[in-house]
Design a protein around this motif. Structure first.
Motif, PDB file in Angstrom:
ATOM      1  N   VAL A   1      47.412  36.543  36.148  1.00 29.63           N
ATOM      2  CA  VAL A   1      45.990  36.331  36.415  1.00 29.63           C
ATOM      3  C   VAL A   1      45.678  34.849  36.448  1.00 29.63           C
ATOM      4  O   VAL A   1      44.961  34.359  37.340  1.00 29.63           O
ATOM      5  CB  VAL A   1      45.139  37.045  35.353  1.00 29.63           C
ATOM      6  CG1 VAL A   1      43.652  36.875  35.654  1.00 29.63           C
ATOM      7  CG2 VAL A   1      45.498  38.521  35.277  1.00 29.63           C
TER       8      VAL A   1
ATOM      9  N   PRO B   1      37.359  44.664  34.614  1.00 33.05           N
ATOM     10  CA  PRO B   1      36.662  43.409  34.308  1.00 33.05           C
ATOM     11  C   PRO B   1      36.158  42.716  35.563  1.00 33.05           C
ATOM     12  O   PRO B   1      36.561  43.041  36.683  1.00 33.05           O
ATOM     13  CB  PRO B   1      37.761  42.581  33.641  1.00 33.05           C
ATOM     14  CG  PRO B   1      38.992  43.001  34.382  1.00 33.05           C
ATOM     15  CD  PRO B   1      38.819  44.477  34.715  1.00 33.05           C
TER      16      PRO B   1
ATOM     17  N   LEU C   1      36.161  39.745  38.157  1.00 32.13           N
ATOM     18  CA  LEU C   1      37.251  38.905  38.652  1.00 32.13           C
ATOM     19  C   LEU C   1      37.070  37.462  38.188  1.00 32.13           C
ATOM     20  O   LEU C   1      35.984  36.891  38.288  1.00 32.13           O
ATOM     21  CB  LEU C   1      37.303  38.958  40.181  1.00 32.13           C
ATOM     22  CG  LEU C   1      37.607  40.329  40.796  1.00 32.13           C
ATOM     23  CD1 LEU C   1      37.589  40.245  42.312  1.00 32.13           C
ATOM     24  CD2 LEU C   1      38.947  40.842  40.302  1.00 32.13           C
TER      25      LEU C   1
ATOM     26  N   THR D   1      37.050  36.241  35.208  1.00 26.75           N
ATOM     27  CA  THR D   1      36.407  36.028  33.910  1.00 26.75           C
ATOM     28  C   THR D   1      37.459  35.901  32.812  1.00 26.75           C
ATOM     29  O   THR D   1      38.587  36.401  32.950  1.00 26.75           O
ATOM     30  CB  THR D   1      35.472  37.194  33.564  1.00 26.75           C
ATOM     31  OG1 THR D   1      36.251  38.408  33.441  1.00 26.75           O
ATOM     32  CG2 THR D   1      34.422  37.392  34.655  1.00 26.75           C
TER      33      THR D   1
ATOM     34  N   GLU E   1      39.232  39.075  31.730  1.00 26.79           N
ATOM     35  CA  GLU E   1      40.131  39.780  32.638  1.00 26.79           C
ATOM     36  C   GLU E   1      41.545  39.900  32.083  1.00 26.79           C
ATOM     37  O   GLU E   1      42.210  40.927  32.264  1.00 26.79           O
ATOM     38  CB  GLU E   1      40.166  39.073  33.988  1.00 26.79           C
ATOM     39  CG  GLU E   1      40.873  39.854  35.066  1.00 26.79           C
ATOM     40  CD  GLU E   1      40.751  39.195  36.427  1.00 26.79           C
ATOM     41  OE1 GLU E   1      40.989  39.879  37.432  1.00 26.79           O
ATOM     42  OE2 GLU E   1      40.429  37.980  36.492  1.00 26.79           O
ATOM     43  N   THR E   2      42.037  38.884  31.399  1.00 24.02           N
ATOM     44  CA  THR E   2      43.416  38.920  30.914  1.00 24.02           C
ATOM     45  C   THR E   2      43.580  39.825  29.700  1.00 24.02           C
ATOM     46  O   THR E   2      44.714  40.140  29.315  1.00 24.02           O
ATOM     47  CB  THR E   2      43.898  37.511  30.534  1.00 24.02           C
ATOM     48  OG1 THR E   2      43.042  36.966  29.525  1.00 24.02           O
ATOM     49  CG2 THR E   2      43.893  36.601  31.754  1.00 24.02           C
TER      50      THR E   2
ATOM     51  N   THR F   1      41.667  42.817  29.317  1.00 24.60           N
ATOM     52  CA  THR F   1      41.100  44.128  29.609  1.00 24.60           C
ATOM     53  C   THR F   1      42.199  45.168  29.715  1.00 24.60           C
ATOM     54  O   THR F   1      43.051  45.084  30.600  1.00 24.60           O
ATOM     55  CB  THR F   1      40.306  44.073  30.926  1.00 24.60           C
ATOM     56  OG1 THR F   1      39.267  43.108  30.794  1.00 24.60           O
ATOM     57  CG2 THR F   1      39.694  45.422  31.224  1.00 24.60           C
TER      58      THR F   1
ATOM     59  N   ALA G   1      32.309  46.576  37.655  1.00 20.63           N
ATOM     60  CA  ALA G   1      32.964  45.751  36.646  1.00 20.63           C
ATOM     61  C   ALA G   1      32.091  45.576  35.414  1.00 20.63           C
ATOM     62  O   ALA G   1      30.858  45.501  35.500  1.00 20.63           O
ATOM     63  CB  ALA G   1      33.328  44.392  37.227  1.00 20.63           C
TER      64      ALA G   1
ATOM     65  N   ASP H   1      31.227  40.138  31.170  1.00 21.48           N
ATOM     66  CA  ASP H   1      31.711  39.493  29.961  1.00 21.48           C
ATOM     67  C   ASP H   1      30.533  38.948  29.155  1.00 21.48           C
ATOM     68  O   ASP H   1      29.379  38.956  29.611  1.00 21.48           O
ATOM     69  CB  ASP H   1      32.672  38.355  30.336  1.00 21.48           C
ATOM     70  CG  ASP H   1      33.574  37.959  29.187  1.00 21.48           C
ATOM     71  OD1 ASP H   1      33.486  38.587  28.114  1.00 21.48           O
ATOM     72  OD2 ASP H   1      34.375  37.017  29.360  1.00 21.48           O
TER      73      ASP H   1
ATOM     74  N   TYR I   1      49.373  41.028  40.098  1.00 19.39           N
ATOM     75  CA  TYR I   1      47.912  40.967  40.117  1.00 19.39           C
ATOM     76  C   TYR I   1      47.371  41.716  41.325  1.00 19.39           C
ATOM     77  O   TYR I   1      46.373  42.444  41.233  1.00 19.39           O
ATOM     78  CB  TYR I   1      47.477  39.511  40.130  1.00 19.39           C
ATOM     79  CG  TYR I   1      45.993  39.287  39.908  1.00 19.39           C
ATOM     80  CD1 TYR I   1      45.280  40.007  38.959  1.00 19.39           C
ATOM     81  CD2 TYR I   1      45.319  38.319  40.646  1.00 19.39           C
ATOM     82  CE1 TYR I   1      43.929  39.769  38.749  1.00 19.39           C
ATOM     83  CE2 TYR I   1      43.977  38.070  40.443  1.00 19.39           C
ATOM     84  CZ  TYR I   1      43.276  38.796  39.496  1.00 19.39           C
ATOM     85  OH  TYR I   1      41.935  38.550  39.294  1.00 19.39           O
TER      86      TYR I   1
ATOM     87  N   ARG J   1      42.516  49.147  41.002  1.00 18.82           N
ATOM     88  CA  ARG J   1      41.149  49.177  40.473  1.00 18.82           C
ATOM     89  C   ARG J   1      40.092  49.265  41.557  1.00 18.82           C
ATOM     90  O   ARG J   1      38.905  49.386  41.263  1.00 18.82           O
ATOM     91  CB  ARG J   1      40.892  47.928  39.627  1.00 18.82           C
ATOM     92  CG  ARG J   1      41.625  47.915  38.289  1.00 18.82           C
ATOM     93  CD  ARG J   1      41.457  46.564  37.617  1.00 18.82           C
ATOM     94  NE  ARG J   1      41.968  46.589  36.249  1.00 18.82           N
ATOM     95  CZ  ARG J   1      42.185  45.495  35.510  1.00 18.82           C
ATOM     96  NH1 ARG J   1      41.959  44.294  36.035  1.00 18.82           N
ATOM     97  NH2 ARG J   1      42.635  45.599  34.279  1.00 18.82           N
TER      98      ARG J   1
ATOM     99  N   GLN K   1      39.385  46.800  43.568  1.00 20.08           N
ATOM    100  CA  GLN K   1      38.782  45.478  43.748  1.00 20.08           C
ATOM    101  C   GLN K   1      39.397  44.717  44.910  1.00 20.08           C
ATOM    102  O   GLN K   1      38.922  43.655  45.285  1.00 20.08           O
ATOM    103  CB  GLN K   1      38.932  44.668  42.451  1.00 20.08           C
ATOM    104  CG  GLN K   1      38.136  45.246  41.287  1.00 20.08           C
ATOM    105  CD  GLN K   1      38.395  44.527  39.982  1.00 20.08           C
ATOM    106  OE1 GLN K   1      39.524  44.489  39.511  1.00 20.08           O
ATOM    107  NE2 GLN K   1      37.363  43.955  39.398  1.00 20.08           N
TER     108      GLN K   1
END
Length: 469
Positions: A24, A140, A142, A144, A147-148, A150, A189, A192, A315, A322, A324
């Motif tokens: 990520v 999560p 993108l 943020t 994200e790492t 979640t 999503a 955060d 990734y 997901r 996304q």
């Protein structure tokens, strides 16, 4: 909490992919990135994880599914925003049409809410055996920081009125109208935290310390504590004087699993005598509960193994899974809408994996709905029964070209089940070799997402040599 509420067995499940944090970070031009988080493959979601965890807990309990009085499920992301999420999971697990229970959703606090609701039902005498399942697969925003971390996972607990090796103890809840992580209408999503320092100093720590002071008087040996950013959990443990933080290994291997986090962090600690404190957070609410373990709870020793493994995913793979990252062009729609007569009439046999055993010759016909006559003797007398969930590959083919939304290569296998039935199913992504004679287990997976509705069925998962019977 009535002392009659006891814990008989537990189970857990994790998805098959792991997303390295470095993947990520590199995608966004950032250095570093440590650890990994568990993420769902395209055919996995909160329901498939819940079904697998529930199956393991029920297997550990030794109980038949027909005596389970209800399903209490907690998740922030039910597969249907409005629809039969609870009913689909109950049928996939094999519960009776008469089973009760509830679906708790809306925040990461939903998991502990499901546990408390089930405990109240057992304590009040309206249920003797309650199946509690908590699961989540957070998506999560993108780029943020969240994200790492979640993650995704599920835990299941079998509550009973008597006969368990552990008892549920006192509970403490605090409610404040704080807006922490949330999703708005039509937002896929989870947002955060807006101000991490404000959250830490004026929301999280004050509330957690208040709960900890209440529970700390109970001489808790092991804790499962929330860890919103990868650091707050350890800091909170020091403030509470918690010497053993059981949840740290789960957060480290799976990430933040939302509504499943508190119970996933605690069920593995039920393998030894003592008192376990479990604290959940989300949606402006925080709840702590204790579990007193007299002897190891059935299934607890297998939790670490259930959560291990998983292959590293890129990734790009995760973003596609997901939804996304979506390819342009039209997908091929299913020929049969999910609300059609075929799905309505065949729902039980698909989710319950039923076969029709011939009364005259004993042959199992699958699927029942397309076999009005026995394939062996031509009889029309059948008895529906659940098929075995284990078998061996009779033959297989690997499709190298598939229309969207399916992804090639796609293996399809003919399976000879232990009970003599023969079925043809898709095969999950797997690390074990697929060949004639390979042992497989059948697991619930999401086949498609059609007209806004997830479509579930069974797939064959090859067993690694260590899991072969």
């Amino acid at each position: 909490m009535t002392p009659a509420v006891q814990l008989l067995a537990v189970g857990a499940a994790a998805p098959s992919w792991r997303l390295p944090a470095a993947e990520v970070a590199a995608a966004w031009g950032r250095g570093g990135g440590r650890g990994e988080a568990a993420v769902c493959a395209p055919d996995e979601d909160t329901l498939t994880l819940a079904a697998e965890a529930a199956g393991r807990a029920l297997a550990a309990s030794g109980l038949q599914t027909d005596i389970v009085d209800g399903l209490w499920w907690g998740t922030s992301r039910p597969p249907f925003a409005e629809g039969p999420s609870h009913a689909v999971l109950a049928r996939a697990v094999g519960l009776s049409h008469r089973s009760g229970g509830v679906l708790c959703a809306g925040s990461a606090h939903a998991g502990i809410e499901a546990l408390l609701a089930a405990a109240d039902a057992v304590g009040a005498g309206t249920a003797r055996v309650a199946l509690v399942v908590v699961s989540d697969a957070i998506i999560p925003g993108l780029g943020t920081p969240f994200e790492t971390r979640t993650g995704a996972g599920a835990a299941a607990l079998v509550l009973v009125s008597h006969g368990g090796n552990a008892s549920l103890g006192p509970r403490v809840t605090r409610t404040h109208p704080y807006l922490d992580r949330y999703r708005g209408d039509d937002e896929p999503a989870t947002r955060d935290l807006y101000d991490a320092r404000l959250f830490r100093e004026e929301i999280f720590f004050p509330t957690m310390r208040e709960l900890g002071d209440q529970l700390g008087a109970l001489e808790i040996n092991r804790w499962s504590l929330p860890d919103p950013d990868g650091r707050l959990g350890a800091t909170l443990a020091r403030q509470l004087g918690a010497e053993t933080l059981a949840s740290v290994s789960v957060y480290g291997s799976l990430g933040d699993t939302g509504a499943a986090a508190s119970l996933l962090g605690g069920v593995g600690a039920l393998d030894a005598a003592g008192t376990v404190g479990i604290v959940a957070w989300g949606g402006g609410r925080a709840t702590g509960i204790t579990i007193t373990v007299r002897e190891p709870v059935l299934g607890a020793a297998a939790i670490a193994r259930s959560l291990g493994g998983g292959r590293a995913a890129t990734y790009a793979e995760v973003l596609r899974s997901r939804g996304q990252l979506v390819a342009s062009g039209e997908t091929v729609p299913m020929g049969v809408p999910p609300q059609s007569a075929q799905f309505v009439r065949g729902a039980d046999e698909m989710l319950g994996l039923l076969g029709a055993r011939c009364v005259d010759c004993g042959t199992i016909n699958t699927p029942p709905s397309i076999h009005p006559h026995c394939i062996s003797c031509g009889s029309t007398k059948f008895v529906l029964e659940a098929l075995a969930r284990h078998g061996r590959v009779y033959t297989y083919v690997v499709n190298q070209t598939m229309p969207a939304p399916f992804v090639a290569p796609l293996p399809i296998a003919v399976i000879d089940l232990d009970d003599g039935a023969r079925v043809m199913l898709q095969v999950t992504e797997h690390s074990a070799p697929l060949e004639i004679g390979t042992e497989v287990e059948l697991v619930v997976r999401r086949y498609a997402h059609e007209r806004g509705a997830p479509v579930y069925g069974y797939k064959a998962r090859p067993l690694a040599r260590a899991d072969v019977r």
